[in-house]
Motif scaffolding. Structure first.
Motif, PDB file in Angstrom:
ATOM      1  N   SER A 174      38.668  44.581  62.561  1.00 37.53           N
ATOM      2  CA  SER A 174      39.164  43.268  62.146  1.00 37.53           C
ATOM      3  C   SER A 174      38.128  42.162  62.334  1.00 37.53           C
ATOM      4  N   ASP A 175      37.061  42.440  63.078  1.00 40.43           N
ATOM      5  CA  ASP A 175      35.979  41.466  63.281  1.00 40.43           C
ATOM      6  C   ASP A 175      34.812  41.702  62.332  1.00 40.43           C
ATOM      7  N   ILE A 176      35.000  42.585  61.360  1.00 38.36           N
ATOM      8  CA  ILE A 176      33.935  42.924  60.416  1.00 38.36           C
ATOM      9  C   ILE A 176      34.343  42.503  59.012  1.00 38.36           C
ATOM     10  N   SER A 177      33.460  41.764  58.348  1.00 31.96           N
ATOM     11  CA  SER A 177      33.609  41.476  56.919  1.00 31.96           C
ATOM     12  C   SER A 177      32.400  42.043  56.193  1.00 31.96           C
ATOM     13  N   VAL A 178      32.637  42.617  55.035  1.00 26.78           N
ATOM     14  CA  VAL A 178      31.549  43.230  54.269  1.00 26.78           C
ATOM     15  C   VAL A 178      31.588  42.695  52.847  1.00 26.78           C
ATOM     16  N   ILE A 179      30.533  42.018  52.455  1.00 28.08           N
ATOM     17  CA  ILE A 179      30.368  41.562  51.066  1.00 28.08           C
ATOM     18  C   ILE A 179      29.574  42.648  50.349  1.00 28.08           C
ATOM     19  N   VAL A 180      30.169  43.211  49.305  1.00 33.57           N
ATOM     20  CA  VAL A 180      29.629  44.434  48.727  1.00 33.57           C
ATOM     21  C   VAL A 180      29.102  44.191  47.311  1.00 33.57           C
ATOM     22  N   ASN A 181      27.964  44.783  47.045  1.00 30.15           N
ATOM     23  CA  ASN A 181      27.357  44.740  45.715  1.00 30.15           C
ATOM     24  C   ASN A 181      28.280  45.357  44.666  1.00 30.15           C
ATOM     25  N   THR A 182      28.401  44.686  43.526  1.00 32.36           N
ATOM     26  CA  THR A 182      29.126  45.257  42.381  1.00 32.36           C
ATOM     27  C   THR A 182      28.231  45.338  41.150  1.00 32.36           C
ATOM     28  N   GLY A 183      26.929  45.162  41.346  1.00 28.87           N
ATOM     29  CA  GLY A 183      26.000  45.210  40.224  1.00 28.87           C
ATOM     30  C   GLY A 183      25.778  46.599  39.666  1.00 28.87           C
ATOM     31  N   GLU A 184      26.326  47.637  40.343  1.00 25.25           N
ATOM     32  CA  GLU A 184      26.193  49.007  39.854  1.00 25.25           C
ATOM     33  C   GLU A 184      27.517  49.543  39.307  1.00 25.25           C
ATOM     34  N   ASP A 185      28.515  48.659  39.182  1.00 23.18           N
ATOM     35  CA  ASP A 185      29.820  49.081  38.656  1.00 23.18           C
ATOM     36  C   ASP A 185      29.699  49.542  37.211  1.00 23.18           C
ATOM     37  N   ILE A 186      30.601  50.470  36.836  1.00 21.67           N
ATOM     38  CA  ILE A 186      30.550  50.997  35.478  1.00 21.67           C
ATOM     39  C   ILE A 186      31.926  51.524  35.086  1.00 21.67           C
ATOM     40  N   TRP A 187      32.312  51.308  33.830  1.00 18.34           N
ATOM     41  CA  TRP A 187      33.472  51.984  33.256  1.00 18.34           C
ATOM     42  C   TRP A 187      33.007  53.364  32.801  1.00 18.34           C
ATOM     43  N   TYR A 188      33.735  54.400  33.232  1.00 11.12           N
ATOM     44  CA  TYR A 188      33.271  55.751  32.962  1.00 11.12           C
ATOM     45  C   TYR A 188      34.472  56.685  32.852  1.00 11.12           C
ATOM     46  N   GLN A 189      34.589  57.351  31.705  1.00 11.44           N
ATOM     47  CA  GLN A 189      35.626  58.353  31.464  1.00 11.44           C
ATOM     48  C   GLN A 189      37.023  57.835  31.821  1.00 11.44           C
ATOM     49  N   GLY A 190      37.276  56.591  31.395  1.00  8.98           N
ATOM     50  CA  GLY A 190      38.605  56.016  31.545  1.00  8.98           C
ATOM     51  C   GLY A 190      38.875  55.317  32.853  1.00  8.98           C
ATOM     52  N   GLY A 191      37.940  55.345  33.779  1.00  7.74           N
ATOM     53  CA  GLY A 191      38.124  54.673  35.055  1.00  7.74           C
ATOM     54  C   GLY A 191      37.041  53.645  35.307  1.00  7.74           C
ATOM     55  N   HIS A 192      37.305  52.755  36.255  1.00 10.57           N
ATOM     56  CA  HIS A 192      36.307  51.757  36.639  1.00 10.57           C
ATOM     57  C   HIS A 192      35.740  52.144  37.995  1.00 10.57           C
ATOM     58  N   HIS A 237      39.465  55.362  40.729  1.00 14.74           N
ATOM     59  CA  HIS A 237      38.815  54.715  39.583  1.00 14.74           C
ATOM     60  C   HIS A 237      39.833  54.398  38.483  1.00 14.74           C
ATOM     61  N   ILE A 238      40.738  55.325  38.234  1.00 15.48           N
ATOM     62  CA  ILE A 238      41.748  55.116  37.189  1.00 15.48           C
ATOM     63  C   ILE A 238      42.694  53.983  37.583  1.00 15.48           C
ATOM     64  N   ILE A 239      43.133  53.986  38.835  1.00 16.18           N
ATOM     65  CA  ILE A 239      44.034  52.928  39.306  1.00 16.18           C
ATOM     66  C   ILE A 239      43.340  51.579  39.227  1.00 16.18           C
ATOM     67  N   ARG A 240      42.082  51.513  39.678  1.00 17.93           N
ATOM     68  CA  ARG A 240      41.340  50.249  39.599  1.00 17.93           C
ATOM     69  C   ARG A 240      41.253  49.779  38.146  1.00 17.93           C
ATOM     70  N   GLY A 241      40.922  50.695  37.250  1.00 21.98           N
ATOM     71  CA  GLY A 241      40.821  50.334  35.838  1.00 21.98           C
ATOM     72  C   GLY A 241      42.120  49.809  35.286  1.00 21.98           C
ATOM     73  N   GLU A 242      43.238  50.453  35.628  1.00 17.13           N
ATOM     74  CA  GLU A 242      44.544  50.002  35.133  1.00 17.13           C
ATOM     75  C   GLU A 242      44.874  48.616  35.655  1.00 17.13           C
ATOM     76  N   TRP A 243      44.619  48.380  36.920  1.00 13.97           N
ATOM     77  CA  TRP A 243      44.916  47.060  37.489  1.00 13.97           C
ATOM     78  C   TRP A 243      44.014  45.982  36.888  1.00 13.97           C
ATOM     79  N   LEU A 244      42.745  46.301  36.658  1.00  7.72           N
ATOM     80  CA  LEU A 244      41.858  45.329  36.021  1.00  7.72           C
ATOM     81  C   LEU A 244      42.328  45.010  34.608  1.00  7.72           C
ATOM     82  N   LYS A 245      42.767  46.021  33.885  1.00 11.48           N
ATOM     83  CA  LYS A 245      43.272  45.798  32.526  1.00 11.48           C
ATOM     84  C   LYS A 245      44.530  44.934  32.534  1.00 11.48           C
ATOM     85  N   GLN A 246      45.288  44.990  33.620  1.00 16.05           N
ATOM     86  CA  GLN A 246      46.482  44.159  33.750  1.00 16.05           C
ATOM     87  C   GLN A 246      46.158  42.714  34.087  1.00 16.05           C
TER      88      GLN A 246
END
Length: 298
Positions: free
Chosen positions: A25-43, A97-106
Protein backbone atom coordinates in the motif's frame (compact mmCIF):
# COMPACT_ATOMS: atom_id res chain seq x y z
CA UNK A 1 5.02 6.46 -0.28
CA UNK A 2 7.61 5.54 -2.89
CA UNK A 3 6.70 5.98 -6.54
CA UNK A 4 8.47 3.97 -9.22
CA UNK A 5 8.70 4.55 -12.98
CA UNK A 6 8.63 1.11 -14.55
CA UNK A 7 8.92 -0.88 -17.71
CA UNK A 8 8.44 -4.62 -17.90
CA UNK A 9 11.59 -6.41 -16.72
CA UNK A 10 14.29 -4.59 -14.76
CA UNK A 11 12.05 -2.49 -12.54
CA UNK A 12 9.69 -5.37 -11.65
CA UNK A 13 12.73 -7.20 -10.27
CA UNK A 14 13.36 -4.17 -8.06
CA UNK A 15 9.68 -4.11 -7.09
CA UNK A 16 9.96 -7.75 -6.04
CA UNK A 17 12.62 -6.64 -3.58
CA UNK A 18 10.71 -3.52 -2.55
CA UNK A 19 7.85 -5.70 -1.33
CA UNK A 20 10.19 -7.12 1.35
CA UNK A 21 10.97 -3.60 2.58
CA UNK A 22 7.72 -1.66 2.05
CA UNK A 23 4.08 -2.59 2.34
CA UNK A 24 2.31 -2.85 -1.01
CA UNK A 25 0.00 0.00 0.00
CA UNK A 26 3.06 2.30 0.26
CA UNK A 27 4.11 1.57 -3.33
CA UNK A 28 2.90 3.38 -6.44
CA UNK A 29 4.09 2.35 -9.89
CA UNK A 30 3.74 4.53 -12.98
CA UNK A 31 4.01 2.10 -15.87
CA UNK A 32 5.04 2.56 -19.48
CA UNK A 33 2.27 2.02 -22.05
CA UNK A 34 4.34 2.91 -25.11
CA UNK A 35 4.62 -0.79 -26.00
CA UNK A 36 0.87 -1.49 -25.88
CA UNK A 37 -0.67 -3.20 -28.89
CA UNK A 38 -4.01 -4.54 -30.10
CA UNK A 39 -3.35 -8.14 -31.06
CA UNK A 40 -5.65 -11.01 -32.07
CA UNK A 41 -8.72 -9.35 -30.59
CA UNK A 42 -7.20 -8.28 -27.29
CA UNK A 43 -5.41 -5.22 -25.97
CA UNK A 44 -1.95 -6.08 -24.61
CA UNK A 45 -0.46 -3.69 -22.08
CA UNK A 46 2.65 -5.77 -21.42
CA UNK A 47 4.41 -3.66 -18.82
CA UNK A 48 1.22 -2.99 -16.86
CA UNK A 49 0.44 -6.70 -16.84
CA UNK A 50 3.92 -7.70 -15.67
CA UNK A 51 3.69 -5.31 -12.72
CA UNK A 52 0.11 -6.32 -11.94
CA UNK A 53 0.88 -10.04 -12.07
CA UNK A 54 3.90 -9.48 -9.81
CA UNK A 55 1.80 -7.88 -7.06
CA UNK A 56 -0.93 -10.46 -7.58
CA UNK A 57 1.55 -13.31 -7.04
CA UNK A 58 0.88 -14.64 -10.54
CA UNK A 59 3.93 -13.53 -12.52
CA UNK A 60 6.14 -16.06 -14.27
CA UNK A 61 9.44 -14.86 -12.82
CA UNK A 62 11.44 -17.14 -15.10
CA UNK A 63 10.41 -15.15 -18.18
CA UNK A 64 9.23 -11.95 -16.41
CA UNK A 65 6.09 -11.88 -18.52
CA UNK A 66 2.85 -13.81 -18.47
CA UNK A 67 1.15 -15.93 -15.84
CA UNK A 68 3.10 -18.63 -14.02
CA UNK A 69 1.99 -22.12 -15.10
CA UNK A 70 -0.31 -20.78 -17.82
CA UNK A 71 -1.56 -23.09 -20.58
CA UNK A 72 -1.21 -22.24 -24.29
CA UNK A 73 -4.06 -24.18 -25.89
CA UNK A 74 -5.54 -21.14 -27.64
CA UNK A 75 -2.14 -20.06 -28.93
CA UNK A 76 -1.42 -23.51 -30.33
CA UNK A 77 -4.68 -23.51 -32.31
CA UNK A 78 -4.23 -19.93 -33.51
CA UNK A 79 -0.61 -20.50 -34.60
CA UNK A 80 -1.66 -23.44 -36.76
CA UNK A 81 -4.35 -21.43 -38.52
CA UNK A 82 -2.55 -18.06 -38.46
CA UNK A 83 1.09 -19.03 -39.04
CA UNK A 84 2.19 -15.37 -39.07
CA UNK A 85 1.44 -15.11 -35.33
CA UNK A 86 4.53 -13.93 -33.49
CA UNK A 87 3.40 -13.74 -29.84
CA UNK A 88 2.93 -16.81 -27.67
CA UNK A 89 0.20 -15.74 -25.26
CA UNK A 90 -1.01 -17.94 -22.42
CA UNK A 91 -4.71 -18.63 -21.98
CA UNK A 92 -5.14 -16.76 -18.68
CA UNK A 93 -3.03 -13.88 -19.96
CA UNK A 94 -5.08 -13.73 -23.15
CA UNK A 95 -8.29 -13.55 -21.10
CA UNK A 96 -6.97 -10.38 -19.44
CA UNK A 97 -6.17 -8.90 -22.87
CA UNK A 98 -9.67 -9.66 -24.15
CA UNK A 99 -11.33 -8.20 -21.05
CA UNK A 100 -9.17 -5.07 -21.26
CA UNK A 101 -10.06 -4.68 -24.93
CA UNK A 102 -13.79 -5.05 -24.26
CA UNK A 103 -13.72 -2.49 -21.47
CA UNK A 104 -11.73 -0.03 -23.59
CA UNK A 105 -14.23 -0.44 -26.42
CA UNK A 106 -16.98 0.38 -23.92
CA UNK A 107 -15.30 3.73 -23.29
CA UNK A 108 -13.44 3.05 -20.05
CA UNK A 109 -10.06 4.71 -19.64
CA UNK A 110 -6.97 2.55 -19.35
CA UNK A 111 -6.56 3.84 -15.78
CA UNK A 112 -10.06 2.64 -14.87
CA UNK A 113 -9.51 -0.70 -16.59
CA UNK A 114 -6.22 -1.20 -14.74
CA UNK A 115 -7.83 -0.33 -11.41
CA UNK A 116 -10.64 -2.84 -12.02
CA UNK A 117 -8.20 -5.58 -12.97
CA UNK A 118 -6.04 -4.87 -9.91
CA UNK A 119 -9.11 -5.05 -7.68
CA UNK A 120 -10.04 -8.40 -9.23
CA UNK A 121 -6.54 -9.78 -8.58
CA UNK A 122 -6.36 -8.40 -5.03
CA UNK A 123 -3.54 -5.95 -5.72
CA UNK A 124 -3.17 -3.27 -3.03
CA UNK A 125 -0.25 -1.38 -4.62
CA UNK A 126 -1.22 1.53 -6.86
CA UNK A 127 -0.51 0.63 -10.48
CA UNK A 128 -0.99 3.46 -12.96
CA UNK A 129 -0.63 3.50 -16.75
CA UNK A 130 1.34 6.58 -17.74
CA UNK A 131 -1.47 7.93 -19.95
CA UNK A 132 -5.03 7.15 -20.98
CA UNK A 133 -4.34 8.01 -24.61
CA UNK A 134 -2.15 5.84 -26.89
CA UNK A 135 1.46 6.82 -27.53
CA UNK A 136 2.89 3.84 -29.35
CA UNK A 137 6.55 3.06 -30.06
CA UNK A 138 7.69 2.09 -33.56
CA UNK A 139 11.12 1.52 -35.06
CA UNK A 140 12.27 2.21 -38.61
CA UNK A 141 13.85 -0.77 -40.38
CA UNK A 142 15.09 -1.33 -43.92
CA UNK A 143 11.70 -2.89 -44.69
CA UNK A 144 9.69 -0.07 -43.17
CA UNK A 145 8.20 0.99 -39.86
CA UNK A 146 7.22 -1.78 -37.44
CA UNK A 147 5.71 -1.83 -33.97
CA UNK A 148 8.21 -2.25 -31.14
CA UNK A 149 6.58 -5.56 -30.16
CA UNK A 150 7.27 -6.98 -33.61
CA UNK A 151 10.87 -5.74 -33.49
CA UNK A 152 11.48 -7.31 -30.09
CA UNK A 153 9.25 -10.41 -30.10
CA UNK A 154 9.35 -11.49 -33.75
CA UNK A 155 12.92 -10.44 -34.53
CA UNK A 156 14.37 -10.55 -30.97
CA UNK A 157 15.95 -7.17 -31.66
CA UNK A 158 18.15 -8.72 -34.36
CA UNK A 159 17.29 -6.33 -37.15
CA UNK A 160 18.94 -3.01 -37.87
CA UNK A 161 16.94 0.09 -37.02
CA UNK A 162 17.54 3.68 -38.05
CA UNK A 163 15.00 5.55 -35.93
CA UNK A 164 12.68 5.27 -32.95
CA UNK A 165 9.31 6.96 -33.48
CA UNK A 166 6.06 7.48 -31.62
CA UNK A 167 2.52 7.61 -32.93
CA UNK A 168 0.99 10.11 -32.49
CA UNK A 169 3.99 12.41 -32.63
CA UNK A 170 2.49 14.79 -30.07
CA UNK A 171 3.29 14.03 -26.45
CA UNK A 172 0.31 12.77 -24.48
CA UNK A 173 -0.86 14.15 -21.13
CA UNK A 174 -0.06 12.21 -18.00
CA UNK A 175 -3.20 11.22 -16.12
CA UNK A 176 -4.21 13.15 -12.98
CA UNK A 177 -3.51 9.96 -11.02
CA UNK A 178 0.07 9.89 -12.31
CA UNK A 179 0.65 13.52 -11.33
CA UNK A 180 -0.83 12.84 -7.89
CA UNK A 181 1.39 9.78 -7.38
CA UNK A 182 4.48 11.88 -8.05
CA UNK A 183 3.34 14.77 -5.86
CA UNK A 184 2.57 12.48 -2.91
CA UNK A 185 5.81 10.49 -3.15
CA UNK A 186 8.56 10.73 -0.55
CA UNK A 187 10.90 9.78 -3.39
CA UNK A 188 10.63 8.70 -7.02
CA UNK A 189 12.73 5.79 -8.28
CA UNK A 190 13.40 5.40 -12.00
CA UNK A 191 13.97 1.67 -12.21
CA UNK A 192 16.51 -0.16 -14.40
CA UNK A 193 14.15 -0.58 -17.33
CA UNK A 194 14.92 0.19 -20.97
CA UNK A 195 15.62 3.95 -20.97
CA UNK A 196 14.36 4.49 -24.54
CA UNK A 197 11.20 2.40 -24.77
CA UNK A 198 10.18 2.08 -21.12
CA UNK A 199 11.23 5.24 -19.26
CA UNK A 200 11.41 7.94 -21.95
CA UNK A 201 7.72 7.48 -22.86
CA UNK A 202 6.77 8.17 -19.23
CA UNK A 203 9.06 11.20 -19.08
CA UNK A 204 7.53 12.43 -22.34
CA UNK A 205 4.01 12.63 -20.92
CA UNK A 206 3.18 16.28 -20.37
CA UNK A 207 3.42 17.28 -16.73
CA UNK A 208 5.74 14.50 -15.60
CA UNK A 209 9.08 16.28 -15.91
CA UNK A 210 7.72 19.37 -14.17
CA UNK A 211 6.57 17.29 -11.21
CA UNK A 212 9.78 15.26 -11.03
CA UNK A 213 11.81 18.48 -10.89
CA UNK A 214 10.28 19.09 -7.44
CA UNK A 215 11.01 15.62 -6.06
CA UNK A 216 13.96 13.55 -4.87
CA UNK A 217 14.60 11.32 -7.91
CA UNK A 218 16.80 8.23 -7.91
CA UNK A 219 17.69 6.46 -11.17
CA UNK A 220 19.24 3.02 -11.57
CA UNK A 221 21.21 2.21 -14.72
CA UNK A 222 20.23 -0.94 -16.61
CA UNK A 223 23.75 -1.16 -18.08
CA UNK A 224 26.90 -2.87 -16.87
CA UNK A 225 29.68 -1.56 -19.09
CA UNK A 226 28.39 -1.41 -22.66
CA UNK A 227 25.80 -4.15 -22.18
CA UNK A 228 22.30 -3.92 -20.76
CA UNK A 229 21.36 -6.55 -18.21
CA UNK A 230 18.56 -7.60 -20.58
CA UNK A 231 16.72 -6.44 -23.66
CA UNK A 232 17.63 -4.32 -26.71
CA UNK A 233 18.57 -1.14 -24.86
CA UNK A 234 22.05 -0.88 -26.43
CA UNK A 235 20.84 -0.66 -30.03
CA UNK A 236 18.01 1.68 -29.07
CA UNK A 237 20.33 4.03 -27.15
CA UNK A 238 22.72 4.22 -30.12
CA UNK A 239 19.83 4.91 -32.48
CA UNK A 240 18.75 7.79 -30.25
CA UNK A 241 22.28 9.23 -30.32
CA UNK A 242 23.33 8.26 -26.79
CA UNK A 243 26.23 6.17 -25.53
CA UNK A 244 25.10 2.60 -24.94
CA UNK A 245 26.27 2.55 -21.34
CA UNK A 246 25.50 4.14 -17.97
CA UNK A 247 26.88 7.51 -19.08
CA UNK A 248 24.34 7.57 -21.89
CA UNK A 249 21.53 6.75 -19.46
CA UNK A 250 22.71 9.55 -17.15
CA UNK A 251 22.75 11.98 -20.06
CA UNK A 252 19.28 10.92 -21.24
CA UNK A 253 17.75 11.54 -17.80
CA UNK A 254 19.61 14.83 -17.43
CA UNK A 255 19.03 17.11 -14.47
CA UNK A 256 15.91 15.26 -13.32
CA UNK A 257 18.06 12.85 -11.31
CA UNK A 258 19.38 13.64 -7.82
CA UNK A 259 21.04 10.27 -7.20
CA UNK A 260 22.32 7.99 -9.97
CA UNK A 261 23.10 4.35 -9.19
CA UNK A 262 25.21 2.01 -11.30
CA UNK A 263 26.33 -1.54 -10.72
CA UNK A 264 29.43 -2.42 -8.69
CA UNK A 265 30.78 -4.21 -11.78
CA UNK A 266 30.31 -1.18 -14.04
CA UNK A 267 33.63 0.32 -15.19
CA UNK A 268 32.09 3.46 -16.72
CA UNK A 269 33.02 6.44 -14.54
CA UNK A 270 30.17 8.83 -13.76
CA UNK A 271 30.71 11.81 -11.49
CA UNK A 272 28.55 11.76 -8.39
CA UNK A 273 27.14 8.26 -8.98
CA UNK A 274 27.18 5.54 -6.36
CA UNK A 275 27.81 1.88 -7.10
CA UNK A 276 25.67 -0.90 -5.63
CA UNK A 277 24.85 -4.47 -6.58
CA UNK A 278 22.08 -3.94 -9.15
CA UNK A 279 22.29 -7.36 -10.82
CA UNK A 280 19.12 -8.67 -9.19
CA UNK A 281 19.53 -12.40 -9.67
CA UNK A 282 17.51 -13.13 -6.53
CA UNK A 283 14.81 -11.42 -4.44
CA UNK A 284 17.38 -11.01 -1.64
CA UNK A 285 19.72 -8.98 -3.85
CA UNK A 286 16.73 -6.86 -4.92
CA UNK A 287 15.58 -6.29 -1.33
CA UNK A 288 19.13 -5.44 -0.22
CA UNK A 289 19.34 -2.91 -3.04
CA UNK A 290 16.05 -1.33 -1.98
CA UNK A 291 17.24 -1.06 1.62
CA UNK A 292 20.42 0.66 0.44
CA UNK A 293 18.40 3.12 -1.64
CA UNK A 294 15.93 3.91 1.13
CA UNK A 295 18.70 4.66 3.63
CA UNK A 296 19.84 7.40 1.26
CA UNK A 297 16.48 8.98 0.49
CA UNK A 298 14.28 8.66 3.60
Amino acid sequence: MITFLSGGTGTPKLLQGARHVLSDSDISVIVNTGEDIWYQGGHISPDVDTVMYLFAGLLNTETWWGVRGDSFVTHEIISRLLPDSFMAIGDQDRAVHIIRGEWLKQGMTLTTVTRRLCTHFGVSATILPMADTPWTTYVQTAKGKIHFQEYWVRYRGNTEISAVMHVPTEEQPATPDVIHAIRMADAVIIGPSNPVTSILPILSCTGVREELARKNVIAISPFIGDRPVSGPAAQLMKTMGYQADSSGVRALYGDLVDLFIQDIRDTVAIAGAIQLDTLMNSPKIASDLMREILTRVL
